[in-house]
Design an enzyme around this catalytic site. Sequence first.
Site, PDB file in Angstrom:
ATOM      1  CG  HIS A  29     100.272  83.956 134.549  1.00 35.62           C
ATOM      2  ND1 HIS A  29      99.837  82.694 134.273  1.00 35.62           N
ATOM      3  CD2 HIS A  29     101.386  83.820 135.312  1.00 35.62           C
ATOM      4  CE1 HIS A  29     100.684  81.820 134.799  1.00 35.62           C
ATOM      5  NE2 HIS A  29     101.629  82.472 135.442  1.00 35.62           N
ATOM      6  CD  GLU A  41     105.191  75.042 137.958  1.00 38.06           C
ATOM      7  OE1 GLU A  41     104.403  75.948 138.261  1.00 38.06           O
ATOM      8  OE2 GLU A  41     106.045  75.169 137.060  1.00 38.06           O
ATOM      9  CG  ASP A  53     100.840  75.969 137.319  1.00 38.55           C
ATOM     10  OD1 ASP A  53      99.737  76.046 136.750  1.00 38.55           O
ATOM     11  OD2 ASP A  53     101.814  76.676 137.000  1.00 38.55           O
ATOM     12  CB  CYS A  87     107.952  81.163 143.910  1.00 35.50           C
ATOM     13  SG  CYS A  87     107.787  79.838 142.717  1.00 35.50           S
TER      14      CYS A  87
HETATM   15  C1  PEP Z   1     103.087  78.680 140.273  1.00 35.45           C
HETATM   16  O1  PEP Z   1     102.589  77.896 139.478  1.00 35.45           O
HETATM   17  O2  PEP Z   1     102.789  78.715 141.493  1.00 35.45           O
HETATM   18  C2  PEP Z   1     104.086  79.665 139.827  1.00 35.45           C
HETATM   19  C3  PEP Z   1     104.728  80.432 140.680  1.00 35.45           C
HETATM   20  O3  PEP Z   1     104.287  79.804 138.499  1.00 35.45           O
HETATM   21  P1  PEP Z   1     103.239  80.534 137.523  1.00 35.45           P
HETATM   22  O4  PEP Z   1     102.241  81.262 138.372  1.00 35.45           O
HETATM   23  O5  PEP Z   1     104.026  81.461 136.657  1.00 35.45           O
HETATM   24  O6  PEP Z   1     102.640  79.396 136.771  1.00 35.45           O
HETATM   25 MG    MG Z   2     103.438  77.624 137.569  1.00 39.06          MG
END
Ligand code: PEP
Ligand code: MG
Length: 584
Positions: free
Chosen positions: A195, A437, A461, A508
């Site tokens: 993140h 995910e 994920d 996403c």
């Molecule tokens: C993902 O897991 O691809 C996602 C968009 O959520 P995050 O990166 O916040 O886990």
């Molecule tokens: Mg995620």
Amino acid sequence: MSGPEVRFQGVGVAPGIARGAVFIYHPDDEEPPKRRIDSSEIANEIARFETALIATRAQILEMQQRIAEAIGAKDASIFDAHLLVVEDRTLIDEVLRTLERNSFNVEFIFAEVANRYAHTLSQIDDPYLRERAFDIHDVTRRVLRNLSGRSPQTLASIASPYVIVAHNITPSDTATLNRQWVLAFATDVGSRTSHTAIMARSLNIPAVVGLGDMSSRLRPGDHVLLDGTNGLVIQNPTDETLWEYGEVEVRLEKVEQGLIGLRETASTTADGKHIILSANIELPDDVSSVVSAGAEGIGLYRTEFFFLNKTELPNEEEQFHAYRAVATGIAPQTVIIRTLDLGGDKFLSHSHLPTELNPFLGCRAIRFCLERPDIFKVQLRAILRASEIGNVRMMFPMISGVSELKQAKDVLEVCKTELRVEGVAFNEELEVGIMIEVPSAALVADSLAKEVDFFSIGTNDLIQYTIAVDRVNERIAHLYQPTHPAILRLIELTVSAAHANGIWVGVCGEMAGEISLTPLLLGLGVDELSASAGLVPRVKKAVQSLDISECLQLIEGIKGLNSATAILARCEEVARKHYPELLN
Ligand code: PEP
Ligand code: MG
């Protein structure tokens, strides 16, 4: 005089070139040094301790003042408890007594006494006293820093431009920093989908991670050149290197200028298929970058960043204002507000939650929310209220199957009923979707599709859970393969289940912003791509340059391949044919 040029190779996670002095960020979890002292040194140690306490008090007061001015006296009052710690006579006297008795340096003694106090408080079954244990830890770190002579280190306190170098930077660190002064990030650990990397891309700050032990080899003030595209950090760059990079920057600038012209254009393929192109945001302030990137709304609003670095959870009113500000800022386009995804690598700073051995597989996201309906309901009510203006959608993260989704929807129904009874307006037609995910969700996507209005594939994920590769562990980053055939099969399953049930499906995760994979995702039939705002213009250019028919041919061509590398090579071939200038 500067030394010879030294190159450190890592993984580029946010594109761009930066150069400047480094700020070496040490989070305060280092052990204090332990040194025997002579009785003649005791007076000096006491004097050092007193000076450090005075300096700490002054810093707390200054910080309290700054926070009161920035966000209000209520938030600033938490520092009253910190002031009580530096003025605590029992604690101070115990340090002085132990110093005389044990003859070790004062930082060692102080850390020992303070940690003992904090430990005792943390064991007491009283939330107020347990909270004081956190205050003691915070103040202890500050006093130790002052004793060591190092300047107070928070990224928020930086006030001139630097390349930030650290062993690690957490999502909480990035959420507080003053982006104006951050030229770039470079960390020893980390990966593309941590993140922290996502945040860097979102802030449009060049970043390189996975640099080994670089943070211990640089010195404060060293000059570096950072190349976020190629994952390189160059200490003491020579004139020749600077000249070469000057040329690269001119070339990149030309590409950027070309992309600016696309802002008002549609993300439609050369043969006429419109792909919805949205952006991901982490904080309410990011809305302006979405608008200026020319995105069609917000495909993922990661609300949990609003919860990090807070001493108390934001209440319904605070959340409502934040969500409504985002919805208003992006109107008439839409925002997909994702409910809390805490856990994994995002933790509350003052959380009383037990630490877990495997946080990514633990009580994360929807699991946490279902365990804590008191916290979940506050957020759902706030989102529902913000939905009143009409352009809000809601999305649940980490759904693993139908019964979990139904539980989440039940809590949502309870909130709707409450609001109706209270006469509070919300959008009765609010669309609800889920992240796909977790592999189990992709496998039962046909059942899930009957329960929701849309899917958004969280590839970050989905990849880590499918291939069992921790997304933040740089040692196994080479195993993290978005083009693994298993991932493609899960995406295919999800897309066909969505379309068979008449709902749309987006991506996403970070894959949506990887322009070498745009032909693949379009060929797999996704309807929407949601990427970091900084990447949106290049994704738009990629979409506009491609033909769906060629993307479908690509999918046909890779069907017999079972190697992620071979599939990636085919994707790159198509991408390079259509937009080589974006890939170099
Ligand atoms: C993902 O897991 O691809 C996602 C968009 O959520 P995050 O990166 O916040 O886990
Ligand atoms: Mg995620």
